[in-house]
Write a protein that holds these residues in place. Structure first.
Motif, PDB file in Angstrom:
ATOM      1  N   GLY A  17       0.884  -1.054   0.100  1.00  0.00           N
ATOM      2  CA  GLY A  17      -0.058   0.012  -0.070  1.00  0.00           C
ATOM      3  C   GLY A  17       0.900   1.323  -0.132  1.00  0.00           C
ATOM      4  N   HIS A  18       1.886   1.144   0.774  1.00  0.00           N
ATOM      5  CA  HIS A  18       2.817   2.460   0.822  1.00  0.00           C
ATOM      6  C   HIS A  18       3.550   2.659  -0.463  1.00  0.00           C
ATOM      7  CE1 HIS A  18       3.000   2.710   5.476  1.00  0.00           C
ATOM      8  NE2 HIS A  18       1.887   2.543   5.011  1.00  0.00           N
ATOM      9  N   LEU A  19       3.997   1.591  -1.197  1.00  0.00           N
ATOM     10  CA  LEU A  19       4.555   1.621  -2.454  1.00  0.00           C
ATOM     11  C   LEU A  19       3.495   1.962  -3.590  1.00  0.00           C
ATOM     12  CD1 LEU A  19       7.049  -0.851  -4.199  1.00  0.00           C
ATOM     13  CD2 LEU A  19       5.265   0.035  -5.486  1.00  0.00           C
ATOM     14  N   HIS A  20       2.327   1.691  -3.401  1.00  0.00           N
ATOM     15  CA  HIS A  20       1.313   1.918  -4.275  1.00  0.00           C
ATOM     16  C   HIS A  20       1.070   3.382  -4.302  1.00  0.00           C
ATOM     17  CE1 HIS A  20      -3.285   1.380  -5.779  1.00  0.00           C
ATOM     18  NE2 HIS A  20      -2.406   1.887  -6.673  1.00  0.00           N
ATOM     19  N   HIS A  21       0.975   3.960  -3.088  1.00  0.00           N
ATOM     20  CA  HIS A  21       0.730   5.490  -2.643  1.00  0.00           C
ATOM     21  C   HIS A  21       1.987   6.196  -3.546  1.00  0.00           C
ATOM     22  CE1 HIS A  21      -0.161   9.224  -1.073  1.00  0.00           C
ATOM     23  NE2 HIS A  21       0.986   9.423  -0.482  1.00  0.00           N
ATOM     24  N   ARG A  22       3.215   5.801  -3.219  1.00  0.00           N
ATOM     25  CA  ARG A  22       4.389   6.496  -3.804  1.00  0.00           C
ATOM     26  C   ARG A  22       4.493   6.411  -5.331  1.00  0.00           C
ATOM     27  NH1 ARG A  22       6.992   3.418  -0.020  1.00  0.00           N
ATOM     28  NH2 ARG A  22       7.930   2.337  -1.624  1.00  0.00           N
ATOM     29  N   SER A  23       4.199   5.231  -5.891  1.00  0.00           N
ATOM     30  CA  SER A  23       4.188   5.061  -7.187  1.00  0.00           C
ATOM     31  C   SER A  23       3.037   5.973  -7.850  1.00  0.00           C
ATOM     32  CB  SER A  23       3.973   3.697  -7.516  1.00  0.00           C
ATOM     33  OG  SER A  23       3.655   3.402  -9.108  1.00  0.00           O
ATOM     34  N   ARG A  24       1.861   5.849  -7.318  1.00  0.00           N
ATOM     35  CA  ARG A  24       0.782   6.390  -8.045  1.00  0.00           C
ATOM     36  C   ARG A  24       1.078   8.125  -7.952  1.00  0.00           C
ATOM     37  NH1 ARG A  24      -5.294   5.518  -5.935  1.00  0.00           N
ATOM     38  NH2 ARG A  24      -4.280   6.322  -4.168  1.00  0.00           N
ATOM     39  N   ARG A  25       1.473   8.702  -6.943  1.00  0.00           N
ATOM     40  CA  ARG A  25       1.732   9.955  -6.769  1.00  0.00           C
ATOM     41  C   ARG A  25       2.804  10.452  -7.772  1.00  0.00           C
ATOM     42  NH1 ARG A  25       1.134  14.071  -4.969  1.00  0.00           N
ATOM     43  NH2 ARG A  25       1.500  15.439  -3.095  1.00  0.00           N
ATOM     44  N   GLY A  30       0.810  15.757 -12.441  1.00  0.00           N
ATOM     45  CA  GLY A  30       0.558  16.635 -13.455  1.00  0.00           C
ATOM     46  C   GLY A  30      -0.607  16.020 -14.573  1.00  0.00           C
ATOM     47  N   MET A  31      -1.202  14.838 -14.121  1.00  0.00           N
ATOM     48  CA  MET A  31      -2.152  14.298 -14.735  1.00  0.00           C
ATOM     49  C   MET A  31      -3.561  14.772 -14.045  1.00  0.00           C
ATOM     50  SD  MET A  31      -1.394  10.452 -16.189  1.00  0.00           S
ATOM     51  CE  MET A  31       0.508  10.327 -16.083  1.00  0.00           C
ATOM     52  N   VAL A  32      -3.210  14.441 -12.656  1.00  0.00           N
ATOM     53  CA  VAL A  32      -4.621  15.050 -11.747  1.00  0.00           C
ATOM     54  C   VAL A  32      -4.170  16.181 -10.833  1.00  0.00           C
ATOM     55  CG1 VAL A  32      -5.772  12.913 -11.978  1.00  0.00           C
ATOM     56  CG2 VAL A  32      -4.147  13.093 -10.160  1.00  0.00           C
ATOM     57  N   PRO A  33      -4.949  17.172 -10.276  1.00  0.00           N
ATOM     58  CA  PRO A  33      -4.585  18.088  -9.275  1.00  0.00           C
ATOM     59  C   PRO A  33      -3.557  17.357  -8.048  1.00  0.00           C
ATOM     60  CG  PRO A  33      -6.634  18.266 -10.086  1.00  0.00           C
ATOM     61  CD  PRO A  33      -6.413  17.079 -10.419  1.00  0.00           C
ATOM     62  N   ASP A  34      -2.830  18.019  -7.661  1.00  0.00           N
ATOM     63  CA  ASP A  34      -2.189  17.493  -6.329  1.00  0.00           C
ATOM     64  C   ASP A  34      -3.146  17.183  -5.263  1.00  0.00           C
ATOM     65  OD1 ASP A  34       0.237  17.540  -7.432  1.00  0.00           O
ATOM     66  OD2 ASP A  34       0.961  19.487  -6.539  1.00  0.00           O
ATOM     67  N   ALA A  35      -4.115  17.941  -4.979  1.00  0.00           N
ATOM     68  CA  ALA A  35      -5.171  17.619  -3.834  1.00  0.00           C
ATOM     69  C   ALA A  35      -5.763  16.183  -4.191  1.00  0.00           C
ATOM     70  CB  ALA A  35      -6.155  18.825  -3.997  1.00  0.00           C
ATOM     71  N   THR A 160     -11.225  10.074 -13.907  1.00  0.00           N
ATOM     72  CA  THR A 160     -10.099   9.716 -14.522  1.00  0.00           C
ATOM     73  C   THR A 160     -10.378   9.029 -15.738  1.00  0.00           C
ATOM     74  OG1 THR A 160      -9.870   8.143 -13.024  1.00  0.00           O
ATOM     75  CG2 THR A 160      -8.221  10.180 -12.611  1.00  0.00           C
ATOM     76  N   PRO A 161     -10.776   9.541 -16.890  1.00  0.00           N
ATOM     77  CA  PRO A 161     -11.114   8.453 -18.080  1.00  0.00           C
ATOM     78  C   PRO A 161      -9.936   7.491 -18.257  1.00  0.00           C
ATOM     79  CG  PRO A 161     -11.204  10.731 -18.653  1.00  0.00           C
ATOM     80  CD  PRO A 161     -10.717  10.852 -17.261  1.00  0.00           C
ATOM     81  N   GLN A 162     -10.598   6.130 -18.109  1.00  0.00           N
ATOM     82  CA  GLN A 162      -9.760   4.882 -18.714  1.00  0.00           C
ATOM     83  C   GLN A 162     -10.079   4.066 -19.817  1.00  0.00           C
ATOM     84  OE1 GLN A 162     -10.094   2.826 -14.986  1.00  0.00           O
ATOM     85  NE2 GLN A 162      -9.627   4.396 -13.639  1.00  0.00           N
ATOM     86  N   LEU A 163      -8.846   3.767 -20.154  1.00  0.00           N
ATOM     87  CA  LEU A 163      -9.107   2.752 -21.308  1.00  0.00           C
ATOM     88  C   LEU A 163      -8.749   1.287 -21.228  1.00  0.00           C
ATOM     89  CD1 LEU A 163      -6.887   5.001 -23.779  1.00  0.00           C
ATOM     90  CD2 LEU A 163      -9.423   4.802 -23.740  1.00  0.00           C
ATOM     91  N   ARG A 164      -9.491   0.271 -21.621  1.00  0.00           N
ATOM     92  CA  ARG A 164      -9.254  -0.854 -21.402  1.00  0.00           C
ATOM     93  C   ARG A 164      -8.275  -1.741 -22.479  1.00  0.00           C
ATOM     94  NH1 ARG A 164     -13.730  -5.442 -20.981  1.00  0.00           N
ATOM     95  NH2 ARG A 164     -13.622  -5.460 -23.077  1.00  0.00           N
TER      96      ARG A 164
END
Length: 184
Positions: A17-25, A30-35, A160-164
Motif C-alpha cells: 500500500g505504501h509503495l502503491h501510494h508513492r508510485s501513483r503519486r 501533472g495528470m490530476v491535481p495534487d489535492a 479519470t477517464p480510463q481505457l481498457r
C-alpha cells in the motif's frame, strides 16, 4: 539489477500500500491535481490493500518484486471483473519511482502474464488512465492494444477517464520493448 519475484505474504500487504501510494503519486503528477493525489495517504492505501487482500487472496495473486530485501514493485492479477470466461485481469502493476526504467516492470508483467496462462486464461485485460501515456507506451510495446472499451474512474474527487487494453495470451510474448515501468 537482481530482482526477486515472489508471491506476497501477509507482512507484505501494508508495504504494498505504501509503495502503491508513492508510485501513483509519481506517475499521476501533472495528470490530476495534487489535492486529488493527497486525498488518500500512504497509510490509507495500506489499509485499503489489507482489506482488499483479505477478501481476494484466494482468487487473486499479489506478486512482489524485491531488490536487496526491499520491496520495489508489485502486480495484482485475478479474474476479469466482468466475469468474461478465460480472461484474466492485471489489476495493478507499480514500481517504486526510484527503480523505474531498470527492467522491474518488464519482469513483473512477464510474471503476471505467466500467472494468467497458468490459470488457463486466453486473454488478458487491464485498465489505464487515458492520460497516462508513459504506461500506455509500456503496454503497447508489450503487444497490448486498446480494445475500444472505456470507463470513468475516480482518483479522490477527480474523474479519470480510463481505457481498457487487451492482450491475446495464446500468441503474445510478454517482453515489452521499452524499459519504462508502468503505472496503471
Amino acid at each position: 539489477m537482481a530482482v526477486t519475484l515472489r508471491t506476497a505474504i501477509l507482512d507484505d500487504i501494508a508495504p504494498v500500500g505504501h509503495l502503491h501510494h508513492r508510485s501513483r503519486r509519481s506517475a499521476y503528477q501533472g495528470m490530476v491535481p495534487d489535492a486529488a493525489l493527497d486525498t488518500y495517504g500512504a497509510d490509507a492505501a495500506a489499509r485499503w490493500w489489507v482489506e482488499r487482500w483479505s477478501h481476494e487472496r484466494d482468487t487473486h495473486r499479489l506478486t512482489v518484486a524485491e531488490h536487496q530485501g526491499r520491496l520495489i514493485g508489485f502486480t495484482y492479477v485475478g479474474p476479469h471483473e466482468d466475469g468474461e470466461p478465460a480472461t484474466g485481469e492485471l489489476y495493478a502493476i507499480h514500481v517504486d519511482p526510484g527503480h523505474q526504467g531498470r527492467g522491474v516492470g518488464r519482469a513483473l508483467i512477464r510474471d503476471a502474464l505467466d500467472t494468467m496462462r497458468e490459470r488457463r486464461c486466453r486473454r488478458a485485460v487491464l485498465w489505464v488512465y487515458a492520460a497516462n501515456h508513459r504506461a500506455r507506451d509500456f503496454y503497447e510495446a508489450g503487444g497490448w492494444r486498446p480494445d475500444g472499451v472505456g470507463r470513468d474512474g475516480w482518483l479522490g474527487p477527480v474523474p479519470t477517464p480510463q481505457l481498457r487494453y487487451a492482450l491475446d495470451l495464446t500468441v503474445a510474448a510478454a517482453e515489452p520493448a521499452t524499459p519504462a515501468a508502468a503505472q496503471g
